[in-house]
Design a protein around this motif. Sequence first.
Motif, PDB file in Angstrom:
ATOM      1  N   THR A 218      -7.242 -10.738   4.858  1.00 25.37           N
ATOM      2  CA  THR A 218      -7.662 -11.526   3.699  1.00 25.37           C
ATOM      3  C   THR A 218      -7.647 -10.710   2.407  1.00 25.37           C
ATOM      4  N   TYR A 219      -7.179  -9.468   2.469  1.00 23.82           N
ATOM      5  CA  TYR A 219      -7.183  -8.595   1.308  1.00 23.82           C
ATOM      6  C   TYR A 219      -5.778  -8.175   0.911  1.00 23.82           C
ATOM      7  N   ALA A 220      -5.629  -7.903  -0.371  1.00 23.27           N
ATOM      8  CA  ALA A 220      -4.390  -7.292  -0.819  1.00 23.27           C
ATOM      9  C   ALA A 220      -4.372  -5.824  -0.387  1.00 23.27           C
ATOM     10  N   MET A 221      -3.166  -5.306  -0.238  1.00 25.72           N
ATOM     11  CA  MET A 221      -2.998  -3.907   0.160  1.00 25.72           C
ATOM     12  C   MET A 221      -2.026  -3.248  -0.813  1.00 25.72           C
ATOM     13  N   GLY A 222      -2.343  -2.038  -1.199  1.00 27.85           N
ATOM     14  CA  GLY A 222      -1.501  -1.339  -2.160  1.00 27.85           C
ATOM     15  C   GLY A 222      -1.063   0.021  -1.666  1.00 27.85           C
ATOM     16  N   TRP A 223       0.004   0.516  -2.285  1.00 31.60           N
ATOM     17  CA  TRP A 223       0.477   1.884  -2.078  1.00 31.60           C
ATOM     18  C   TRP A 223       0.415   2.619  -3.412  1.00 31.60           C
TER      19      TRP A 223
ATOM     20  N   ALA B 254       3.075   0.043  -5.378  1.00 33.30           N
ATOM     21  CA  ALA B 254       3.343  -1.347  -5.016  1.00 33.30           C
ATOM     22  C   ALA B 254       2.075  -1.962  -4.446  1.00 33.30           C
ATOM     23  N   VAL B 255       2.028  -3.294  -4.501  1.00 28.90           N
ATOM     24  CA  VAL B 255       0.900  -4.029  -3.926  1.00 28.90           C
ATOM     25  C   VAL B 255       1.408  -5.358  -3.390  1.00 28.90           C
ATOM     26  N   ILE B 256       0.729  -5.854  -2.371  1.00 32.44           N
ATOM     27  CA  ILE B 256       1.072  -7.131  -1.776  1.00 32.44           C
ATOM     28  C   ILE B 256      -0.206  -7.918  -1.563  1.00 32.44           C
ATOM     29  N   ASN B 257      -0.179  -9.209  -1.872  1.00 31.12           N
ATOM     30  CA  ASN B 257      -1.389 -10.004  -1.704  1.00 31.12           C
ATOM     31  C   ASN B 257      -1.632 -10.302  -0.228  1.00 31.12           C
TER      32      ASN B 257
ATOM     33  N   TYR C 182       5.492  -4.152  -8.306  1.00 29.31           N
ATOM     34  CA  TYR C 182       6.021  -2.797  -8.140  1.00 29.31           C
ATOM     35  C   TYR C 182       5.951  -2.031  -9.451  1.00 29.31           C
ATOM     36  N   ALA C 183       5.815  -0.727  -9.329  1.00 32.32           N
ATOM     37  CA  ALA C 183       5.983   0.126 -10.497  1.00 32.32           C
ATOM     38  C   ALA C 183       7.445   0.069 -10.918  1.00 32.32           C
ATOM     39  N   ASP C 184       7.689   0.178 -12.204  1.00 34.52           N
ATOM     40  CA  ASP C 184       9.067   0.119 -12.704  1.00 34.52           C
ATOM     41  C   ASP C 184       9.928   1.206 -12.076  1.00 34.52           C
ATOM     42  N   SER C 185       9.323   2.340 -11.782  1.00 34.12           N
ATOM     43  CA  SER C 185      10.078   3.479 -11.270  1.00 34.12           C
ATOM     44  C   SER C 185      10.624   3.257  -9.860  1.00 34.12           C
ATOM     45  N   VAL C 186      10.072   2.278  -9.131  1.00 38.28           N
ATOM     46  CA  VAL C 186      10.518   2.057  -7.756  1.00 38.28           C
ATOM     47  C   VAL C 186      11.118   0.678  -7.561  1.00 38.28           C
ATOM     48  N   LYS C 187      11.055  -0.157  -8.561  1.00 38.93           N
ATOM     49  CA  LYS C 187      11.545  -1.529  -8.443  1.00 38.93           C
ATOM     50  C   LYS C 187      13.022  -1.529  -8.067  1.00 38.93           C
ATOM     51  N   GLY C 188      13.346  -2.336  -7.081  1.00 33.39           N
ATOM     52  CA  GLY C 188      14.730  -2.414  -6.629  1.00 33.39           C
ATOM     53  C   GLY C 188      15.070  -1.410  -5.538  1.00 33.39           C
ATOM     54  N   ARG C 189      14.196  -0.425  -5.318  1.00 30.47           N
ATOM     55  CA  ARG C 189      14.432   0.589  -4.285  1.00 30.47           C
ATOM     56  C   ARG C 189      13.401   0.513  -3.163  1.00 30.47           C
ATOM     57  N   PHE C 190      12.173   0.164  -3.496  1.00 34.82           N
ATOM     58  CA  PHE C 190      11.089   0.091  -2.517  1.00 34.82           C
ATOM     59  C   PHE C 190      10.742  -1.368  -2.242  1.00 34.82           C
TER      60      PHE C 190
ATOM     61  N   PHE D 105      -7.804  -8.281  -6.185  1.00 42.72           N
ATOM     62  CA  PHE D 105      -6.461  -8.569  -6.742  1.00 42.72           C
ATOM     63  C   PHE D 105      -6.552  -8.965  -8.220  1.00 42.72           C
ATOM     64  N   LEU D 106      -7.524  -8.394  -8.944  1.00 42.38           N
ATOM     65  CA  LEU D 106      -7.655  -8.676 -10.373  1.00 42.38           C
ATOM     66  C   LEU D 106      -6.842  -7.697 -11.219  1.00 42.38           C
ATOM     67  N   SER D 107      -6.893  -6.453 -10.840  1.00 45.85           N
ATOM     68  CA  SER D 107      -6.132  -5.409 -11.551  1.00 45.85           C
ATOM     69  C   SER D 107      -5.459  -4.520 -10.511  1.00 45.85           C
ATOM     70  N   PRO D 108      -4.509  -5.045  -9.788  1.00 46.22           N
ATOM     71  CA  PRO D 108      -3.974  -4.334  -8.624  1.00 46.22           C
ATOM     72  C   PRO D 108      -3.190  -3.068  -8.933  1.00 46.22           C
ATOM     73  N   ARG D 109      -2.915  -2.814 -10.192  1.00 45.56           N
ATOM     74  CA  ARG D 109      -2.214  -1.576 -10.534  1.00 45.56           C
ATOM     75  C   ARG D 109      -3.164  -0.418 -10.819  1.00 45.56           C
TER      76      ARG D 109
END
Length: 124
Positions: free
Chosen positions: A31-36, A49-52, A60-68, A102-106
């Motif tokens: 029931t929780y979001a999980m982040g890296w 990155a985070v997933i709900n 995703y962070a811009d630095s990993v978008k498209g790769r992770f 999941f309010l400020s997941p970054r």
Amino acid sequence: QVQLVESGGGLVQAGGSLRLSCAASGRTMSTYAMGWFRQAPGKEREFVAVINWHGSTTYYADSVKGRFTISRDNAKNTVYLQMNSLKPEDTAVYYCAVDRTFLSPRQTYEYDYWGQGTQVTVSS
């Protein structure tokens, strides 16, 4: 009490791939979001990155978008991070964490539970 255990880190050449896993125990994380996040030597911990809870929303962070790619299997209480086209600048200790709002997941302050981390080293 929640325990998070990361695995799958290691040494890889630039351009290679790794898949990190984060297994949760102690209670269900479905029931929780999980982040890296990751932290390189001498640097602050940064969002990756985070997933709900449902897996329908990811950031995703811009630095990993498209790769992770972040994903989860709630039946196994596990979240994954598939990392492709790795670069030397991806070298860091990678941590998974639980986000109950999941309010400020970054932001690191939003996360309640953290794993011990797994080292990823990318050689050039």
